[in-house]
Design a protein around this motif. Sequence first.
Motif, PDB file in Angstrom:
ATOM      1  N   ASN A 145       0.851  -1.197   0.000  1.00  0.00           N
ATOM      2  CA  ASN A 145       0.000   0.000   0.000  1.00  0.00           C
ATOM      3  C   ASN A 145       0.883   1.243   0.000  1.00  0.00           C
ATOM      4  O   ASN A 145       1.275   1.734   1.045  1.00  0.00           O
ATOM      5  CB  ASN A 145      -0.935  -0.026   1.212  1.00  0.00           C
ATOM      6  N   PHE A 146       1.204   1.726  -1.193  1.00  0.00           N
ATOM      7  CA  PHE A 146       1.962   2.967  -1.348  1.00  0.00           C
ATOM      8  C   PHE A 146       1.024   4.081  -1.813  1.00  0.00           C
ATOM      9  O   PHE A 146       1.429   5.003  -2.505  1.00  0.00           O
ATOM     10  CB  PHE A 146       3.072   2.790  -2.401  1.00  0.00           C
ATOM     11  N   GLY A 147      -0.228   3.919  -1.416  1.00  0.00           N
ATOM     12  CA  GLY A 147      -1.186   4.824  -2.028  1.00  0.00           C
ATOM     13  C   GLY A 147      -2.045   5.644  -1.101  1.00  0.00           C
ATOM     14  O   GLY A 147      -2.467   6.730  -1.467  1.00  0.00           O
ATOM     15  N   CYS A 148      -2.313   5.168   0.126  1.00  0.00           N
ATOM     16  CA  CYS A 148      -3.276   5.903   0.947  1.00  0.00           C
ATOM     17  C   CYS A 148      -2.804   7.336   1.149  1.00  0.00           C
ATOM     18  O   CYS A 148      -1.706   7.573   1.644  1.00  0.00           O
ATOM     19  CB  CYS A 148      -3.472   5.207   2.284  1.00  0.00           C
ATOM     20  N   PRO A 149      -3.627   8.310   0.764  1.00  0.00           N
ATOM     21  CA  PRO A 149      -3.167   9.694   0.761  1.00  0.00           C
ATOM     22  C   PRO A 149      -3.397  10.430   2.066  1.00  0.00           C
ATOM     23  O   PRO A 149      -2.972  11.565   2.211  1.00  0.00           O
ATOM     24  CB  PRO A 149      -4.010  10.322  -0.356  1.00  0.00           C
ATOM     25  N   HIS A 150      -4.067   9.825   3.013  1.00  0.00           N
ATOM     26  CA  HIS A 150      -4.434  10.558   4.230  1.00  0.00           C
ATOM     27  C   HIS A 150      -3.894   9.851   5.467  1.00  0.00           C
ATOM     28  O   HIS A 150      -3.748   8.637   5.479  1.00  0.00           O
ATOM     29  CB  HIS A 150      -5.964  10.688   4.315  1.00  0.00           C
ATOM     30  N   GLY A 151      -3.669  10.573   6.472  1.00  0.00           N
ATOM     31  CA  GLY A 151      -3.303   9.980   7.766  1.00  0.00           C
ATOM     32  C   GLY A 151      -1.942   9.302   7.747  1.00  0.00           C
ATOM     33  O   GLY A 151      -0.947   9.854   8.222  1.00  0.00           O
ATOM     34  N   MET A 152      -1.888   8.098   7.170  1.00  0.00           N
ATOM     35  CA  MET A 152      -0.644   7.329   7.190  1.00  0.00           C
ATOM     36  C   MET A 152       0.472   8.062   6.442  1.00  0.00           C
ATOM     37  O   MET A 152       1.641   7.916   6.776  1.00  0.00           O
ATOM     38  CB  MET A 152      -0.869   5.943   6.579  1.00  0.00           C
ATOM     39  N   ALA A 153       0.071   8.820   5.401  1.00  0.00           N
ATOM     40  CA  ALA A 153       1.087   9.548   4.633  1.00  0.00           C
ATOM     41  C   ALA A 153       1.785  10.578   5.507  1.00  0.00           C
ATOM     42  O   ALA A 153       2.964  10.877   5.326  1.00  0.00           O
ATOM     43  CB  ALA A 153       0.433  10.224   3.425  1.00  0.00           C
ATOM     44  N   GLU A 154       1.055  11.121   6.508  1.00  0.00           N
ATOM     45  CA  GLU A 154       1.670  12.093   7.414  1.00  0.00           C
ATOM     46  C   GLU A 154       2.757  11.431   8.253  1.00  0.00           C
ATOM     47  O   GLU A 154       3.602  12.102   8.839  1.00  0.00           O
ATOM     48  CB  GLU A 154       0.598  12.689   8.351  1.00  0.00           C
ATOM     49  N   ARG A 155       2.699  10.103   8.343  1.00  0.00           N
ATOM     50  CA  ARG A 155       3.692   9.363   9.146  1.00  0.00           C
ATOM     51  C   ARG A 155       4.750   8.711   8.249  1.00  0.00           C
ATOM     52  O   ARG A 155       5.406   7.758   8.633  1.00  0.00           O
ATOM     53  CB  ARG A 155       2.982   8.286   9.969  1.00  0.00           C
ATOM     54  N   GLY A 156       4.830   9.185   7.022  1.00  0.00           N
ATOM     55  CA  GLY A 156       5.881   8.691   6.133  1.00  0.00           C
ATOM     56  C   GLY A 156       5.544   7.379   5.450  1.00  0.00           C
ATOM     57  O   GLY A 156       6.410   6.704   4.907  1.00  0.00           O
ATOM     58  N   MET A 157       4.281   7.000   5.476  1.00  0.00           N
ATOM     59  CA  MET A 157       3.898   5.739   4.826  1.00  0.00           C
ATOM     60  C   MET A 157       2.864   6.027   3.734  1.00  0.00           C
ATOM     61  O   MET A 157       2.532   7.160   3.450  1.00  0.00           O
ATOM     62  CB  MET A 157       3.360   4.761   5.865  1.00  0.00           C
ATOM     63  N   GLY A 158       2.339   4.968   3.118  1.00  0.00           N
ATOM     64  CA  GLY A 158       1.290   5.131   2.099  1.00  0.00           C
ATOM     65  C   GLY A 158       1.774   5.986   0.950  1.00  0.00           C
ATOM     66  O   GLY A 158       2.836   5.759   0.384  1.00  0.00           O
ATOM     67  N   ALA A 159       1.001   7.018   0.642  1.00  0.00           N
ATOM     68  CA  ALA A 159       1.319   7.855  -0.518  1.00  0.00           C
ATOM     69  C   ALA A 159       2.665   8.549  -0.380  1.00  0.00           C
ATOM     70  O   ALA A 159       3.291   8.900  -1.373  1.00  0.00           O
ATOM     71  CB  ALA A 159       0.218   8.893  -0.731  1.00  0.00           C
ATOM     72  N   ALA A 160       3.117   8.732   0.861  1.00  0.00           N
ATOM     73  CA  ALA A 160       4.422   9.380   1.058  1.00  0.00           C
ATOM     74  C   ALA A 160       5.527   8.527   0.435  1.00  0.00           C
ATOM     75  O   ALA A 160       6.537   9.045  -0.024  1.00  0.00           O
ATOM     76  CB  ALA A 160       4.695   9.609   2.543  1.00  0.00           C
ATOM     77  N   VAL A 161       5.331   7.227   0.425  1.00  0.00           N
ATOM     78  CA  VAL A 161       6.287   6.326  -0.224  1.00  0.00           C
ATOM     79  C   VAL A 161       6.014   6.305  -1.723  1.00  0.00           C
ATOM     80  O   VAL A 161       6.927   6.411  -2.548  1.00  0.00           O
ATOM     81  CB  VAL A 161       6.172   4.893   0.354  1.00  0.00           C
ATOM     82  N   GLY A 162       4.747   6.219  -2.052  1.00  0.00           N
ATOM     83  CA  GLY A 162       4.349   6.100  -3.458  1.00  0.00           C
ATOM     84  C   GLY A 162       4.697   7.318  -4.292  1.00  0.00           C
ATOM     85  O   GLY A 162       4.716   7.253  -5.521  1.00  0.00           O
ATOM     86  N   GLN A 163       4.982   8.425  -3.640  1.00  0.00           N
ATOM     87  CA  GLN A 163       5.326   9.648  -4.375  1.00  0.00           C
ATOM     88  C   GLN A 163       6.831   9.769  -4.619  1.00  0.00           C
ATOM     89  O   GLN A 163       7.282  10.720  -5.242  1.00  0.00           O
ATOM     90  CB  GLN A 163       4.789  10.878  -3.625  1.00  0.00           C
ATOM     91  N   VAL A 164       7.576   8.819  -4.105  1.00  0.00           N
ATOM     92  CA  VAL A 164       9.037   8.841  -4.294  1.00  0.00           C
ATOM     93  C   VAL A 164       9.443   7.532  -4.978  1.00  0.00           C
ATOM     94  O   VAL A 164       9.514   6.482  -4.323  1.00  0.00           O
ATOM     95  CB  VAL A 164       9.770   8.993  -2.941  1.00  0.00           C
ATOM     96  N   PRO A 165       9.703   7.571  -6.279  1.00  0.00           N
ATOM     97  CA  PRO A 165       9.984   6.327  -7.004  1.00  0.00           C
ATOM     98  C   PRO A 165      11.126   5.519  -6.382  1.00  0.00           C
ATOM     99  O   PRO A 165      11.060   4.282  -6.339  1.00  0.00           O
ATOM    100  CB  PRO A 165      10.345   6.828  -8.408  1.00  0.00           C
ATOM    101  N   GLU A 166      12.132   6.201  -5.849  1.00  0.00           N
ATOM    102  CA  GLU A 166      13.260   5.470  -5.262  1.00  0.00           C
ATOM    103  C   GLU A 166      12.804   4.612  -4.078  1.00  0.00           C
ATOM    104  O   GLU A 166      13.292   3.504  -3.888  1.00  0.00           O
ATOM    105  CB  GLU A 166      14.345   6.453  -4.794  1.00  0.00           C
TER     106      GLU A 166
END
Lengths: 445, 440
Positions: free
Chosen positions: B136-157
């Motif tokens: 799950n590199f996609g959830c854009p809310h909540g988890m992304a604030e903790r460096g997970m989900g979309a926060a990972v999915g937005q960085v190809p590396e």
Amino acid sequence: MPNDMQTSGITDHRLSPSDYVDNFSDLHAPLSDHEALVAADRCYFCHDAPCMDACPTTIDIPLFIRQISTGTADAAANTIFSQNILGGMCARVCPTETLCEEVCVRETAEGKPVLIGQLQRYATDGMMAKAHPFTRAPDSGKKIAVVGAGPAGLACAHRLAMNGHTVTIFDARAKGGGLNEFGIAAYKSVDGFAQTEVEWLLSIGGIDVKYDSPLGNDLSIDTLKADYDAVFLGIGLGGVNALRAEGEDKDNVVDAVEFIEGVRQASDMGTVAVGRHVVVIGGGMTAVDAAVQSKLLGADEVTMVYRRGKDRMSASEFEQELATSKGVRIIYNAAPVRVTGNGAAQAVEFAYTKDVNGKLTNTNEVFTIAADQVFKAIGQTLDGAPDGLELMGGKIPVNELGQTSDPAIWAGGDCATGGDDLTVTAVAEGRDAAESINNYLTAEG
Amino acid sequence: MADLTSNFIGIKSPNPFWLASAPPTDKEYNVRRAFEAGWGGVVWKTLGEEGPPIVNVNGPRYGAIYGGDRKLIGLNNIELITDRPLQQNLREIKAVKRDYPNHAMIVSLMVPCEEEAWKAILPVVEETGADGIELNFGCPHGMAERGMGAAVGQVPEYIEMVTRWCKQYSRMPVIVKLTPNITDIRMPAEAAMRGGADAVSLINTINSITSVNLDTFAPEPTIDGWGAHGGYCGPAVKPIALNMVAEIARNAETAGLPISGIGGISNWRDAAEFMALGAGNVQVCTAAMTYGFKIVQEMISGLSQYMDERGMTSIPEIVGRAVPNAKDWQDLNLNYIAKAKIDQDLCIACGRCFAACEDTSHQAISMSEDRVFKVENDECVACNLCVLVCPVENCISMEQQAAGTVDERTGKVVEAEYANWTTHPNNPTGAMCNVMPDAE
């Protein structure tokens, strides 16, 4: 033994109290919020909408329905009332099936029009429970006499008041509303709505109503012309046509309008007497209203007889179906020959009719229907038009501005030419006459 | 009768309809009911690492956009990953997989972007007997604030790195779920591929605020007077998802990379469209959350009928069929001329085509006194707006003008030959277009 539907003669209390309550409840219950949203969703917001054209008062129907669907029913009410101040009553009594709803494109598409009338009621009921949406322009110093507090007179008076004029309405009766109060089936407008509407309409201010003031001996048109800057006549049709059949002078052969008024004014339907066998002669809304209400009051057999074919009947298809669904039998192409009975009516003899070279002619084939009560509903006539005014075809002729042959007198509603003897056309004529009067007085001064 | 069985990256399921990782797949009770209802597979709601369970808000988690008749067309959520203990989820996954061996069981995962965290969770998931994992590199809310989900999915590396760990520490097939909240969907897809992903799935939800309460002036859904953006899904996002699926399917770098299509799929037709644009199977969530699990019956019967009517016998016959036809604008045939045509028998005279064309387009529809609406061919540019605003299906259609006839609008003869912008005389860059990378 208590009365029932089979009790002979004309009598009251044929039904139980709960039957009367059911029978005379609102013909169409008001839409709930949810129902209104679902119904409003069906409107396609047509360009130059056919419904709007079909409305004699040209209400912007697509706009008001869109306003309902976006949660602004008061704005919808304003859209309606700005064109038709009696939009509340029209929502109840308009034959929408032959006006706006008949031309609705969803009628074309699916045979089921948008519920325009019921949506109009939804919007107008909401606003009327809250406030009167209009205010008056600064006082113009002009005074106008309006004769008749029916739909035409009320619409005219309201628009004049909006324009800052001071209006006095003279009405022959003890209550306002005209046919809305006295002349429609009770189930079309319940809970004293006609009076509520009159009071709400008058709350704009600047309108004084003088009841029990018929045009005639104590109130002459000349006095009105002398005392006021302009006069509007909305006096309706006070007379009724005669049957021109032998025996129509027998007891219990009465005018349908009289019966309808009695039902309408009754506080307890159980007290209204009705025959066991009722015959209604005529093919208009008055005939249907009399026939259906006879049935609802507990008459055992109600027959409506119309001298021409179904296609010529002025009562709409919806009204005819309403009548038959309540158990009224409709006979077409038959004309009354004589009313028989010893003193009081016992039966009516009819002859079937035929169109011979465009002339309606009785055939030799006759039949008899038992009738202890006969209602005549074959049209109303102008009664008490002021002397000196031209008449045409039994009505007061008016030009496109609503002016009569006397340029200081306007007329509208059923008493005037044009229109379809409907509340909504009367409102349109009253409103437009008011605008004409306003232009006349403004230009003058 | 068409064979709907699906084999997606070696994972077999009775049909290509999976439930996406989301509230419907959060526990055994739901998943068993889903399988009984006919769903071919599920992606279990995202598991986090061992430790104190995730905490959700205790107010509204969802917001919605409606079409007519209160039909839900867009759903927004601020729910986080599973808030149930890891061990409980693992036990349930194992039990359900044991009882439904022929259904696909994929487990969605989201743990911190650290090798140890992934190393820890992969074996315990594998132990359940699950068929694969979805990252799950996609959830854009909540988890992304903790460096997970979309926060990972937005960085190809990061995508490449985590995917590589998963392939390294697990034998399970790895599906990388992509966020649409990026500029070019091909970049994360390529990164996943480089990391060794067996497939990508897309789209996850789109950053969104569904509405604002005009009494309290708070974004909705509102928690005690405040709102935070959520993830948008449902029928409204389908066009965005279809385009992103197509972008990956027709990208030379990612061509052949299996895709699990997600985004507003509500019926068999939506599913077939995703598959035609390159999805090997599809995942559904909002439609199930709106109508319940039973909708899969219509998806199964609809896809079967469609395939039978066209003589198709297996799912691979649909997959990718539309990809060769998905092009760049510059590839489109400028010699193709069409005109709108109104079927007067079907027309209900609402006049919406007229209002749309007259007010906002090309004044190419005339209206007569008696409400007859006609297309004026000398003005019609075939924009299609009239077709789209007409409430009656098939009443207005676009008809191709035959080669050799004269286009009344331009006065030119319609040419039979294909010709696009790259060779058009008005193109200032002229032949330059021919050396653009995509046209090579």
